[in-house]
Write an enzyme that holds these catalytic residues in place. Structure first.
Site, mmCIF file in Angstrom:
data_model
loop_
_atom_site.group_PDB
_atom_site.id
_atom_site.type_symbol
_atom_site.label_atom_id
_atom_site.label_comp_id
_atom_site.label_asym_id
_atom_site.label_seq_id
_atom_site.Cartn_x
_atom_site.Cartn_y
_atom_site.Cartn_z
ATOM 1 N N VAL A 1 -83.310 60.974 83.882
ATOM 2 C CA VAL A 1 -82.665 60.714 82.609
ATOM 3 C C VAL A 1 -81.544 60.302 83.454
ATOM 4 O O VAL A 1 -80.087 61.041 83.584
ATOM 5 C CB VAL A 1 -82.616 62.196 82.541
ATOM 6 N N ARG B 1 -80.220 57.556 85.733
ATOM 7 C CA ARG B 1 -79.771 55.696 86.054
ATOM 8 C C ARG B 1 -81.351 54.959 86.425
ATOM 9 O O ARG B 1 -81.704 56.309 87.485
ATOM 10 C CB ARG B 1 -79.371 55.772 87.091
ATOM 11 N N ASP C 1 -85.352 58.181 79.668
ATOM 12 C CA ASP C 1 -84.561 57.406 78.992
ATOM 13 C C ASP C 1 -83.398 56.413 79.795
ATOM 14 O O ASP C 1 -82.374 56.048 78.784
ATOM 15 C CB ASP C 1 -83.658 58.377 79.017
ATOM 16 N N GLU D 1 -80.743 47.739 80.359
ATOM 17 C CA GLU D 1 -80.671 48.311 79.112
ATOM 18 C C GLU D 1 -79.521 47.491 78.398
ATOM 19 O O GLU D 1 -78.774 47.009 78.404
ATOM 20 C CB GLU D 1 -80.008 49.325 79.953
ATOM 21 N N HIS E 1 -81.912 55.362 76.040
ATOM 22 C CA HIS E 1 -80.304 56.040 76.420
ATOM 23 C C HIS E 1 -79.375 57.227 75.550
ATOM 24 O O HIS E 1 -78.644 56.589 75.600
ATOM 25 C CB HIS E 1 -79.979 54.882 77.135
#
Lengths: 323, 323
Positions: A230, A232, A256, A261, A280
């Site tokens: 959670v 990077r 996540d 991204e 994210h």
């Protein structure tokens, strides 16, 4: 506080923060999107990165002729920091605290989902298959939390509250930490990771943490262990992680955050049955935008009053130090 | 303890309990499956329902000519109890305690899965879709736990430990309960259910709890509320529940138990996106069979020693009373 109204640039993408009417009473405000930042930044005293994933500041740095303060509506400032900013006198503040509890809950949810094989139940549900299985218990399970900032601490407290055994990984080794008990130095992660059932990545992305979890660290984990990221994406070698997950080197992952991204369609992670992918969003629980807005308003009041700002980032370390 | 070795019948389906070598040293043991129970039960002093979902006892009751004790390797005894047994002197004991922590964890996992929209993330993952959403927080969320036995209490303690606000529903209303604070009488459920974000069903199935959650109770819940059922399917009107879920009367459900198990392919619950179905496994965490076996061995030792048995069921109430 200068007699003149300060000039604030707000870099945004879609909506604006709730607090802006209040701010406008005290400042000249220029609302811009990334493409317009270069023309808006000259003469600006302060910059609010409401579009917190933007890395547009470095591109316009030469035009930031009177900037004194940048506030980021995020916890991580890795996308923002660059050498020119580090060497300047510009103060950077972040939104430390807002994401602590939502992310801690998300981590616990991910751990329980994997322990109880919720993805397996959902797959069987889709296929109309009724199949009893044994689940795992999490009481007395061991979790290693990589990152001892405010989110890591809240996560440690929550996992301890449900009976898990916690250790931390941080910059420096220590014992008797109030939240973690034992904290191992990140340099030693490979030698301690094998003791843990869950490894939670929540460290800021810095030169010291980039690629911390590589193929060797993954190989040192238990085959039954699960990874939760959670923090990077770049904390992990993503290719090595996909290999470890597909080859059973580790049992599963809840991810996540990703190196790129949105996660590209070509990533093998999308298709692994033992991976749980989310977009994210772990910290973005109902009310987060209001809380981010209120924190900025608080800090803006401090700025105009010449008082001490909240959440000042150590630009060399790459995060807000302490506790 | 009689001088003669007691005769124990073990009703099983697949595997036998670990403890049987120990038991065989002290008893004549007859291992049978349901079809053979009628021929094995005459002369038996004790019966272990290791196949705990079987309802075969009533069928062979006329042949139970010397039975004194039935031990059930489950928490719920609703499948076992019938009038002839209730009126007899046969003592019934259950496996209270074994399932407490696993079920509490499962409930918390279900709550977090729904709060964080994990099923929605898995659906998007299957389709390769990256879509940010806001999630819910569970701190200060209200949960109503229906059932104040040992599983309900462990669940209350775990949900409190993560910052949720808990109330209970039990046979009789009371305040200042150590685990629940306020306990409402089940007769009042419709008037209190509207205050809660999560409603957790963990009560034993008895005449007093059968069909407790009907269309009126569902209609009294918040549209944003979720139902978790880890007790028995018959606690809920399953048709009314499917209607409430498909019509948005409530927001979602995590269901581990059903009126008919396995859940029939024709049930609309299988296909509802806001329902999480699992195969009656919430209490069955790694080590459960060993723990069930050890508890029976403990009770068998007490039986042969003439000592007080653990977990004696009140056959009128349908559960082990107290605490």
């Amino acid at each position: 506080m200068s007699a003149a109204r300060p000039v604030l640039v707000v870099l945004y993408k879609d909506d604006l923060p709730d607090c802006m009417p209040l701010i406008e009473a005290a400042a000249e405000v220029r609302y811009v999107r990334a493409a317009e930042l270069a023309t808006a930044i000259p003469g600006a005293d302060a910059l609010l990165l409401w579009d917190f994933f933007s890395s547009a500041v470095e591109d316009v740095w030469a035009h930031a002729d009177s900037l004194r303060w940048i506030h980021v509506a995020a916890a991580g400032v890795d996308k923002l920091l660059f050498d020119g900013l580090r060497q300047s006198g510009v103060v950077v503040t972040n939104s430390r605290g807002i994401f602590d509890r939502p992310i801690a809950e998300f981590v616990l949810g991910g751990i329980l989902a994997m322990a109880k094989d919720l993805p397996g139940s959902l797959r069987r549900q889709r296929d109309g298959v009724w199949e009893h299985r044994e689940t795992d218990r999490i009481d007395n399970a061991n979790a290693l939390i990589v990152g001892t900032g405010s989110i890591g601490r809240e996560t440690a407290r929550l996992l301890r509250a449900v009976g898990m055994r916690i250790e931390g990984v941080g910059r420096t080794a220590r014992t008797n930490d109030a939240d973690f008990g034992t904290v191992h130095a990140s340099a030693d992660i490979e030698s301690v990771v094998g003791e843990h059932d869950y490894v939670v990545l929540i460290a800021p992305l810095t030169d010291a943490t980039r690629g911390l979890v590589d193929a060797s660290v993954l190989a040192a984990m238990k085959p039954s262990a699960r990874l939760i990221n959670v923090g990077r994406g770049e904390l992990v070698h993503e290719g090595a992680l996909a290999d470890a997950l597909s080859q059973g080197v580790i049992a599963g992952a809840a991810l996540d955050v990703f190196s790129t991204e949105p996660l590209p369609a070509t990533s093998p992670l999308w298709r692994l049955e033992n991976v749980l992918i989310s977009a994210h969003l772990s910290g973005d629980a109902a009310g987060w935008l209001e809380r981010l807005s209120a924190l900025f308003a608080d800090n803006f009041g401090r700025y105009t009053a010449g008082a001490e700002l909240l959440n000042v980032v150590d630009k060399e370390l790459g995060f807000v130090p302490g506790g």
